[in-house]
Enzyme design. Structure first.
Site, PDB file in Angstrom:
ATOM      1  N   SER A  20       0.828  -1.207   0.000  1.00  0.00           N
ATOM      2  CA  SER A  20       0.000   0.000   0.000  1.00  0.00           C
ATOM      3  C   SER A  20       0.862   1.256   0.000  1.00  0.00           C
ATOM      4  CB  SER A  20      -0.920   0.003   1.221  1.00  0.00           C
ATOM      5  OG  SER A  20      -0.173   0.318   2.372  1.00  0.00           O
ATOM      6  N   CYS A  21       0.196   2.393  -0.208  1.00  0.00           N
ATOM      7  CA  CYS A  21       0.921   3.665  -0.290  1.00  0.00           C
ATOM      8  C   CYS A  21       1.087   4.328   1.075  1.00  0.00           C
ATOM      9  CB  CYS A  21       0.196   4.611  -1.239  1.00  0.00           C
ATOM     10  SG  CYS A  21       0.140   3.952  -2.906  1.00  0.00           S
ATOM     11  N   ASP A  22       0.773   3.600   2.134  1.00  0.00           N
ATOM     12  CA  ASP A  22       0.853   4.174   3.465  1.00  0.00           C
ATOM     13  C   ASP A  22       2.224   3.852   4.065  1.00  0.00           C
ATOM     14  OD1 ASP A  22      -1.500   4.851   5.843  1.00  0.00           O
ATOM     15  OD2 ASP A  22       0.513   4.253   6.469  1.00  0.00           O
TER      16      ASP A  22
END
Ligand code: PLP
Length: 385
Positions: A336-338
């Protein structure tokens, strides 16, 4: 396609050879799209028959939150385990596979009204509590039920502590049992939880000591208890070999025989130990990068879609496909982009190619049950093998 994995001594020490062999065989055939979780039925069967064997007069209630997959639940049911549940969703899973109410308990000390009503209606009649408010709730929505009080006990040495949120001290526990009786409930016993992934034998000793003091204090007030629920907490191997279950049970059983009457009924609620080391999560390497002085490896399962426990300090052991390169340290990250989505650091692994598989050992517990589809990444499918 034939895949190669370099299984070393550590892997062989941590996970049973038959589970690993089964998984590698499966991966040699057709490989579904990653990520997915392979659960070794034979290993679950072995654990289910082993846990509780060392404790006199005991019954095992599998804590469904560890892995609530319907097929896993069905298997546990077939193996004769009962279930410990906390919510209407968990009750629905059990209702669908026909688990009778006397095989279900709830040790959640603060139950939602909806769950309490549903459980009572279904016929569940054994509930934990640790507050007057909960007694009022149960008296109203589950009248006449048998109830047991949750004692606070030390959680040191457990990698996933559960003590702060629940549990009361001795005097309050005694008053709550008496209050439950006044309200028409049947106070039957005591429970505690030493913390999950507990590797400290002493936690159980202290907890049993405390439970014994409450047991005697209750007897002095005319309450004859019959049930001791010793919660969960049995550990599995993640990065090292931990305390063996039969060592833990020998210690527990000796203390129970010393302290409690022969007729005491013991309930166990293992979650992690039933399914943890029966599962291997299969992910794919989706990217590599060098950032500053660090080598980063990105895989298609991360903290949001399966590896949530890494945020609380659980570390896994990995097995990577197909390379003879020397090992080097990697920062392992999810898809994910987190920026929270970092699984582990300083993981020693041979360098894989993008597209190679990366196996996460002992991934059967508290992985898919926590997983979300955050950012559109899929929750691993569970496949029983
Ligand atoms: C989570 C939980 C368990 C299971 O704990 P494990 O450490 O997975 O064995 C048992 N009882 C209660 C009340 C729980 O909340």
């Amino acid at each position: 396609m034939t895949r190669t994995f370099r299984v070393d001594r550590l892997h062989a020490q941590l996970i049973s050879k038959s589970t690993l062999f089964k998984v590698l065989n499966f991966l040699d055939g057709q490989t579904p799209e990653t990520p997915f979780l392979l659960m070794d039925k034979e290993k679950v069967r072995e654990k289910a028959s082993f846990i509780g064997r060392g404790i006199r007069n005991s019954s095992v209630f599998y804590a469904l939150k560890a892995n609530p997959d319907a097929e896993v639940a069905r298997l546990a049911h077939q193996l004769g385990l009962g279930f410990e549940i906390a919510s209407e969703g968990e009750l629905e899973i059990l209702a669908r596979i026909g688990v009778p109410p006397h095989r279900i308990i709830s040790s959640n000390p603060v139950k939602s009204l909806k769950f309490l009503r549903m459980a009572y209606e279904y016929g569940v009649s054994l509930f934990a509590f640790d507050s007057r408010e909960e007694v009022d709730k149960m008296a109203r929505y589950a009248p006449g039920s048998s109830v047991y009080v949750r004692l606070a006990v030390p959680n040191e040495g457990s990698e996933w502590p559960l003590s702060r949120k629940f549990g009361v001290e001795l005097q309050e526990a005694l008053e709550l049992l008496l209050f439950a009786s006044q309200k028409g409930l049947t106070p039957v016993g005591i429970t505690f939880h030493v913390g999950s992934q507990c590797t400290n034998l002493y936690n159980w000793s202290i907890a049993l000591d405390k439970a014994k003091r409450l047991w005697d204090a209750a007897a002095e007030r005319g309450l004859n208890l019959s049930l001791l629920n010793i919660g969960g907490g049995y550990p599995v191997n993640y990065t090292k070999a931990v305390l063996e279950i039969d060592t833990i049970e020998q210690n527990i059983n000796r203390l129970i025989c010393e302290k409690f009457p022969d007729s005491v009924q013991i309930h166990l609620e293992p979650g992690r130990a039933v399914v943890g080391d029966a599962g291997i999560l299969v992910s794919s390497v989706i990217g590599k990068a060098r950032r500053g002085d660090d080598d980063w490896l990105y895989i298609d399962v991360g903290v949001f879609n399966g590896l949530m426990e890494t945020l609380g300090g659980i570390r896994y052991t990995y097995l990577v496909e197909g390379s003879n390169a020397p090992k080097k340290p990697w920062t392992l990250a999810g898809p994910s982009c987190d920026s929270f989505d970092v699984i582990d650091e300083n993981v020693l692994l041979e360098e894989p190619e993008v597209g190679n598989l990366l196996l996460i050992l002992s991934g059967g517990a508290y992985t898919i049950s926590y997983a979300s589809e955050f950012n559109g990444f899929s929750i691993p499918a569970t496949i029983l093998i």
